[in-house]
Design a protein around this motif. Structure first.
Motif, PDB file in Angstrom:
ATOM      1  N   SER A   1       0.860  -1.182   0.000  1.00 29.64           N
ATOM      2  CA  SER A   1       0.000   0.000   0.000  1.00 29.64           C
ATOM      3  C   SER A   1       0.894   1.229   0.000  1.00 29.64           C
ATOM      4  O   SER A   1       1.610   1.491   0.982  1.00 29.64           O
ATOM      5  CB  SER A   1      -0.923   0.010   1.222  1.00 29.64           C
ATOM      6  OG  SER A   1      -1.680   1.211   1.267  1.00 29.64           O
TER       7      SER A   1
ATOM      8  N   PHE B   1      -4.376  12.590   1.461  1.00 29.84           N
ATOM      9  CA  PHE B   1      -4.945  11.254   1.304  1.00 29.84           C
ATOM     10  C   PHE B   1      -6.452  11.316   1.474  1.00 29.84           C
ATOM     11  O   PHE B   1      -6.979  11.949   2.402  1.00 29.84           O
ATOM     12  CB  PHE B   1      -4.345  10.294   2.341  1.00 29.84           C
ATOM     13  CG  PHE B   1      -4.985   8.934   2.355  1.00 29.84           C
ATOM     14  CD1 PHE B   1      -4.672   7.991   1.387  1.00 29.84           C
ATOM     15  CD2 PHE B   1      -5.917   8.602   3.333  1.00 29.84           C
ATOM     16  CE1 PHE B   1      -5.265   6.744   1.393  1.00 29.84           C
ATOM     17  CE2 PHE B   1      -6.516   7.355   3.352  1.00 29.84           C
ATOM     18  CZ  PHE B   1      -6.184   6.429   2.374  1.00 29.84           C
TER      19      PHE B   1
ATOM     20  N   PRO C   1      -9.634   8.507   1.676  1.00 29.80           N
ATOM     21  CA  PRO C   1      -9.992   7.087   1.683  1.00 29.80           C
ATOM     22  C   PRO C   1     -11.040   6.713   0.642  1.00 29.80           C
ATOM     23  O   PRO C   1     -11.113   5.566   0.232  1.00 29.80           O
ATOM     24  CB  PRO C   1     -10.515   6.859   3.107  1.00 29.80           C
ATOM     25  CG  PRO C   1     -10.961   8.199   3.568  1.00 29.80           C
ATOM     26  CD  PRO C   1     -10.037   9.184   2.925  1.00 29.80           C
ATOM     27  N   ASN C   2     -11.828   7.702   0.201  1.00 32.55           N
ATOM     28  CA  ASN C   2     -12.810   7.477  -0.862  1.00 32.55           C
ATOM     29  C   ASN C   2     -13.080   8.811  -1.548  1.00 32.55           C
ATOM     30  O   ASN C   2     -12.473   9.835  -1.216  1.00 32.55           O
ATOM     31  CB  ASN C   2     -14.099   6.849  -0.314  1.00 32.55           C
ATOM     32  CG  ASN C   2     -14.642   7.599   0.886  1.00 32.55           C
ATOM     33  OD1 ASN C   2     -14.924   8.790   0.804  1.00 32.55           O
ATOM     34  ND2 ASN C   2     -14.731   6.908   2.019  1.00 32.55           N
TER      35      ASN C   2
ATOM     36  N   THR D   1     -11.881   3.017  -4.659  1.00 32.67           N
ATOM     37  CA  THR D   1     -10.563   2.912  -4.039  1.00 32.67           C
ATOM     38  C   THR D   1     -10.203   4.242  -3.415  1.00 32.67           C
ATOM     39  O   THR D   1     -10.944   5.233  -3.528  1.00 32.67           O
ATOM     40  CB  THR D   1      -9.509   2.520  -5.082  1.00 32.67           C
ATOM     41  OG1 THR D   1      -8.252   2.364  -4.443  1.00 32.67           O
ATOM     42  CG2 THR D   1      -9.396   3.568  -6.172  1.00 32.67           C
ATOM     43  N   TYR D   2      -9.056   4.268  -2.749  1.00 34.30           N
ATOM     44  CA  TYR D   2      -8.562   5.509  -2.164  1.00 34.30           C
ATOM     45  C   TYR D   2      -7.799   6.290  -3.229  1.00 34.30           C
ATOM     46  O   TYR D   2      -7.476   5.778  -4.308  1.00 34.30           O
ATOM     47  CB  TYR D   2      -7.667   5.219  -0.955  1.00 34.30           C
ATOM     48  CG  TYR D   2      -6.541   4.256  -1.220  1.00 34.30           C
ATOM     49  CD1 TYR D   2      -5.372   4.668  -1.864  1.00 34.30           C
ATOM     50  CD2 TYR D   2      -6.632   2.915  -0.833  1.00 34.30           C
ATOM     51  CE1 TYR D   2      -4.336   3.792  -2.107  1.00 34.30           C
ATOM     52  CE2 TYR D   2      -5.592   2.028  -1.072  1.00 34.30           C
ATOM     53  CZ  TYR D   2      -4.445   2.480  -1.712  1.00 34.30           C
ATOM     54  OH  TYR D   2      -3.422   1.609  -1.950  1.00 34.30           O
TER      55      TYR D   2
ATOM     56  N   THR E   1      -4.869   9.876  -3.675  1.00 33.54           N
ATOM     57  CA  THR E   1      -4.019  10.918  -3.096  1.00 33.54           C
ATOM     58  C   THR E   1      -3.838  12.029  -4.114  1.00 33.54           C
ATOM     59  O   THR E   1      -3.883  11.798  -5.327  1.00 33.54           O
ATOM     60  CB  THR E   1      -2.639  10.368  -2.693  1.00 33.54           C
ATOM     61  OG1 THR E   1      -1.982   9.843  -3.860  1.00 33.54           O
ATOM     62  CG2 THR E   1      -2.778   9.277  -1.640  1.00 33.54           C
TER      63      THR E   1
END
Length: 502
Positions: free
Chosen positions: A203, A230, A232-233, A279-280, A282
């Protein structure tokens, strides 16, 4: 009759008989006619002085001789069996190399032994070609099914050590091999890098969070980490204040899943794509790159490279690029040494950074043992990995800490330049990516002698100048990037001039 013989042979029984009884029995037996049984078996009176026990010492002596003979025979047999055991070959140690078949790792370990005693049997396969079962007491058993030259090879073995040179996880369907990493760790199989670190590298945001700790401990001067956000969604993905930005979706490699976003409207479009991908993601500020930097560490060996894009793509690994080795500075050493301490220690790692047009460096990523090898020292790097694995195997399996190297290699490989005469073979490499067209490729011929060099130098300079002009024509077309193009042309002229200089 036998009963009487036994009774008469008993000294205590004869002593209790009346006086003269035995004499009377002997006289009467001599006067009376003997019976047939008496003639066949004459009764000999046994006195207390001559019991039947004298036969015992003979029996004991024969028994002791048999025992001695058996002991001598067993000693002779032990010596005979011990004599041919000296040149016996020890059971080889099995090394599992997880890598693509383009690199034949068996040839680098051929002829090498652990502590001069144990042969090394190399089994090489990709993650997709492996399966395994792990047990608490009996360790790990690996099943391997590979195709070698059109032949299907199926084998089962117990690995003693693992070298991981492939990514264990990618969001591409069918490329999630984290369960195999868990199985190898479950079976307590030692590896390079450690299986604990390999699982943590599955990750990228998780790895970046540990880089943030280094940034906080060392400070922005010693560890200039690029800013990153970041999500998360997709629900919290709001447009940033400044553009352009780089959006990275999920876990991917080699520039995949990375998009440059110029406006807020484009950012909203990317947010919808992240929602579909589930998915996450950035985001990080886009850095106008002058060149990319890569600092790698293999054991105690350090190398630094600079990669400059020729085709003008904002991703230096896309299109045509020029690669050369640069000097290893203390600043770079701090970067890679700090990152090598993550997750209990990384024996093989590399730090990627971007040198912006503002003159600042920005660290963007760290790679583990699955990093690709680049430059003109690829063979040397593979040999360094081989030596590193041998030392780790000897330490873990045999408890031997003596370095086991085939050749003496410097701890830091620096680019070497000859002051006079022909250039050294260790000069920085100018490389191009696989997508470079043949017209952009240039392979220099043999270096002539010093006398011939002075005569052919003008022709070489003209060839270099024409090649530089072809690059300038390729880069021509966008007037807004004139400064960047001019800088690239100057770098190319300087590089090619140094390539053909004496």
């Amino acid at each position: 009759m036998n009963y009487l013989r036994r009774r008469l042979s008993d000294s205590s029984f004869v002593a209790n008989l009346p006086n003269g009884y035995m004499a009377e029995r002997s006289s009467s037996s001599s006067s009376s006619p003997a019976s047939p049984a008496t003639e066949r078996r004459p009764l000999t009176p046994v006195t207390p002085a001559t019991p039947a026990t004298p036969a015992t010492p003979g029996f004991l002596s024969s028994f002791s001789s048999v025992v001695k003979t058996a002991q001598i025979a067993s000693a002779v047999q032990a010596k005979a069996s011990a004599a041919p055991a000296k040149p016996s070959v020890r059971k080889p140690r099995v090394l599992l190399v997880i890598d693509d078949p383009h690199t034949d790792w068996a040839k680098y370990f051929r002829g090498r032994k652990l502590n001069g005693e144990y042969e090394i049997r190399v089994e090489q396969a990709e993650f997709s070609e492996l399966n395994l079962a792990s047990y608490v007491n009996s360790g790990c058993t690996v099943d391997m099914q590979v195709n070698r030259g059109g032949t299907k090879v199926v084998r089962s073995f117990k690995p003693d050590f693992v070298l991981v040179r492939q990514h264990a996880y990618s969001m591409t369907p069918g490329e999630d091999f984290r369960s195999l990493v868990i199985g190898l760790h479950y079976g307590a199989v030692p590896s390079v890098n450690s299986l604990f670190s390999i699982y943590n590298f599955c990750s990228k945001p998780w790895v970046f969070s540990h880089m943030i700790k280094l940034y906080q401990n060392l400070g922005p001067e010693k560890f200039p980490l690029n800013e990153q956000t970041f999500f998360p969604n997709h629900t919290q993905m709001l447009p940033t204040a400044t553009f352009p930005v780089v959006v990275k979706m999920g876990h991917a490699y080699a520039g995949m899943g990375k998009i440059k976003v110029e406006t807020a409207n484009d950012f909203q479009d990317i947010t919808s794509v992240v929602a579909i991908a589930k998915t996450y993601a950035t985001t990080e500020p886009f850095v106008a790159s002058k060149y990319d930097i890569r600092i790698q560490k293999i054991g105690t060996n350090y190398k630094a490279y600079m990669r400059t894009s020729i085709s003008g793509n904002w991703k230096a690994n896309t299109g045509s690029a020029m690669l050369e080795q640069i000097a290893m500075t203390d600043r770079y050493r701090v970067w890679v040494d700090s990152c090598s301490e993550m997750f209990g220690g990384l024996d093989i790692c590399a730090v990627k950074a971007v040198h912006g047009k503002d003159g600042k460096d920005y660290i963007i990523e760290v790679m583990d043992s699955s990093m690709p090898l680049i430059g003109e020292h690829v063979e040397e790097d593979r040999q360094l990995i081989c030596d590193l694995v041998l030392n780790k195997m000897a330490s873990v399996l045999l408890g031997v800490t003596t370095p086991q190297t085939s050749t003496k290699t410097p701890q830091t490989t620096q680019p070497k330049r000859a002051q006079g005469g022909p250039r050294s073979s260790e000069s920085p490499q100018r490389a191009r990516s696989a997508s470079t067209s043949p017209s952009q490729a240039f392979q220099p011929g043999p270096i002539p002698s010093s006398g011939a060099s002075s005569q052919k130098q003008p022709a070489q300079l003209n060839k270099s100048q024409s090649l530089t002009n072809s690059f300038s024509e390729t880069l021509r077309g966008n007037v807004t990037d004139d400064e960047a193009k001019a800088e690239t042309i100057r770098s190319l002229r300087q590089s090619f001039a140094s390539l053909f200089s004496d």
